[in-house]
Scaffold this motif. Structure first.
Motif, PDB file in Angstrom:
ATOM      1  N   LYS A   1      29.418  11.535  51.329  1.00  0.00           N
ATOM      2  CA  LYS A   1      29.909  12.916  51.224  1.00  0.00           C
ATOM      3  C   LYS A   1      30.957  13.280  52.275  1.00  0.00           C
ATOM      4  O   LYS A   1      31.707  14.238  52.082  1.00  0.00           O
ATOM      5  CB  LYS A   1      28.722  13.889  51.361  1.00  0.00           C
ATOM      6  CG  LYS A   1      27.617  13.700  50.327  1.00  0.00           C
ATOM      7  CD  LYS A   1      28.056  14.138  48.948  1.00  0.00           C
ATOM      8  CE  LYS A   1      26.936  13.928  47.924  1.00  0.00           C
ATOM      9  NZ  LYS A   1      25.706  14.674  48.202  1.00  0.00           N
TER      10      LYS A   1
ATOM     11  N   TRP B   1      29.768  20.257  53.588  1.00  0.00           N
ATOM     12  CA  TRP B   1      30.305  18.948  53.940  1.00  0.00           C
ATOM     13  C   TRP B   1      31.623  19.069  54.689  1.00  0.00           C
ATOM     14  O   TRP B   1      31.937  18.229  55.549  1.00  0.00           O
ATOM     15  CB  TRP B   1      30.488  18.096  52.684  1.00  0.00           C
ATOM     16  CG  TRP B   1      29.270  18.038  51.823  1.00  0.00           C
ATOM     17  CD1 TRP B   1      29.117  18.543  50.564  1.00  0.00           C
ATOM     18  CD2 TRP B   1      28.002  17.448  52.153  1.00  0.00           C
ATOM     19  NE1 TRP B   1      27.846  18.314  50.099  1.00  0.00           N
ATOM     20  CE2 TRP B   1      27.139  17.637  51.049  1.00  0.00           C
ATOM     21  CE3 TRP B   1      27.514  16.781  53.278  1.00  0.00           C
ATOM     22  CZ2 TRP B   1      25.833  17.190  51.035  1.00  0.00           C
ATOM     23  CZ3 TRP B   1      26.203  16.329  53.276  1.00  0.00           C
ATOM     24  CH2 TRP B   1      25.381  16.532  52.163  1.00  0.00           C
TER      25      TRP B   1
ATOM     26  N   LEU C   1      25.408  11.372  54.320  1.00  0.00           N
ATOM     27  CA  LEU C   1      26.753  11.687  54.800  1.00  0.00           C
ATOM     28  C   LEU C   1      27.742  10.585  54.455  1.00  0.00           C
ATOM     29  O   LEU C   1      28.944  10.839  54.350  1.00  0.00           O
ATOM     30  CB  LEU C   1      26.743  11.900  56.320  1.00  0.00           C
ATOM     31  CG  LEU C   1      25.770  12.942  56.875  1.00  0.00           C
ATOM     32  CD1 LEU C   1      25.992  13.114  58.368  1.00  0.00           C
ATOM     33  CD2 LEU C   1      25.914  14.268  56.161  1.00  0.00           C
TER      34      LEU C   1
ATOM     35  N   CYS D   1      22.426  19.145  56.715  1.00  0.00           N
ATOM     36  CA  CYS D   1      22.940  19.818  55.514  1.00  0.00           C
ATOM     37  C   CYS D   1      21.880  20.652  54.800  1.00  0.00           C
ATOM     38  O   CYS D   1      22.221  21.469  53.941  1.00  0.00           O
ATOM     39  CB  CYS D   1      23.534  18.795  54.548  1.00  0.00           C
ATOM     40  SG  CYS D   1      22.338  17.593  53.926  1.00  0.00           S
TER      41      CYS D   1
END
Length: 282
Positions: free
Chosen positions: A96, A49, A93, A30
């Motif tokens: 998210k 995301w 993650l 990311c």
């Protein structure tokens, strides 16, 4: 799982391991720059995301398809279809990306049989940060490679002063679960990823010809000689390490430098080396 503070070489090691396994590589990242992960498919840059969610959903569908093929045609039908999925800072993650929990659980339980291998990176060594609290069976499905101060902290939790001092001697000294692990020099790993990065096939493409890199050639013979589940995965990984890093070394060097058996444990390491040779025919 590769665990280490910033600057310990987690990304380089992850890419090196991916090329050692062979096959195609996908990266979830990311915060990466255009220079990171060159030559690979990278999903999620700029904190996208949604893109990661879509990618992980596609991974789950792909995993189901692989298992269906295996069930109908056997393991041989999956030969040459290996894929490695790298997740940078996986704990981020967890909060998210909605499908990350199912993604991790299914790959932990079924990924190896489906030829889908995951490499998860993090600066955090707490089970809760990985979304694995209360799921010890899933956590145990992963090898943990700890680098730098994270390795030293874990050695302290083991109350192993000798291991702590060994880890401080060289940046290439790490831990594989609770055992000492000597990594290749950083420059060697970096050079390997740069060579492979320019030739590796893009993941999830329909090209039937899988790339065969030097590391894959080194490991393929030993791995294919016994594809059953009877031999522990940890011992299989040790054998791969011996094949990769023990070439040209004496047995004593393999036992101490590659396998990490020193002092009073040397005899145990020598016995294990002989058992591995009998099992894999090396």
């Amino acid at each position: 799982m590769i665990i280490g503070e910033m600057g310990t070489g987690k990304s380089t090691l992850a890419q090196y391991l991916a090329y050692t396994v062979g096959g195609r590589v996908r990266v979830y990242e990311c915060e990466g720059t255009p220079q990171d992960w060159q030559g690979l498919e990278v999903i999620g840059k700029g904190e996208n995301w949604t893109a990661i969610e879509l990618g992980m959903s596609a991974d789950l569908e792909d995993l189901s398809n692989q298992l269906k093929i295996r069930n109908e045609k056997g393991d041989a039908a999956l030969s040459g279809t290996e894929r490695v999925i790298i997740a940078e800072e996986y704990p981020e993650l967890v909060s998210k990306v909605p499908s990350s929990g199912e993604w991790l659980e299914r790959h932990a339980r079924r990924g190896r049989k489906a030829k889908r291998f995951t490499v998860l990176l993090s600066q955090y060594d707490r089970v809760a940060a990985w979304g694995l609290e209360g799921k010890s069976d899933l956590a145990d499905a992963f090898f943990r490679i700890r680098l730098g101060k994270k390795a030293q902290a874990h050695a302290k939790s083991l109350k192993n002063n000798q291991l702590i001092e060994w880890l401080k001697l060289d940046k290439s000294h790490a831990l594989l679960n609770d055992q000492p692990l000597k990594l290749p020099p950083y420059r060697e790993m970096k050079a390997s990823t740069q060579r492979s990065g320019s030739t590796i096939f893009q993941p999830y493409c329909d090209n039937a010809i899988a790339p065969q890199k030097v590391a894959e050639k080194d490991l393929k013979t030993a791995y294919s000689q016994d594809s059953s589940d009877s031999f522990s995965e940890e011992n299989r990984l040790v054998w791969r390490m011996i094949q990769r890093f023990g070439a040209g070394k004496s047995d004593s060097s393999i036992v101490t430098e590659v396998m990490g058996f020193t002092g009073q444990r040397y005899g145990d390491g020598k016995d294990l080396l002989e058992r591995l040779r009998r099992e894999f025919g090396g």
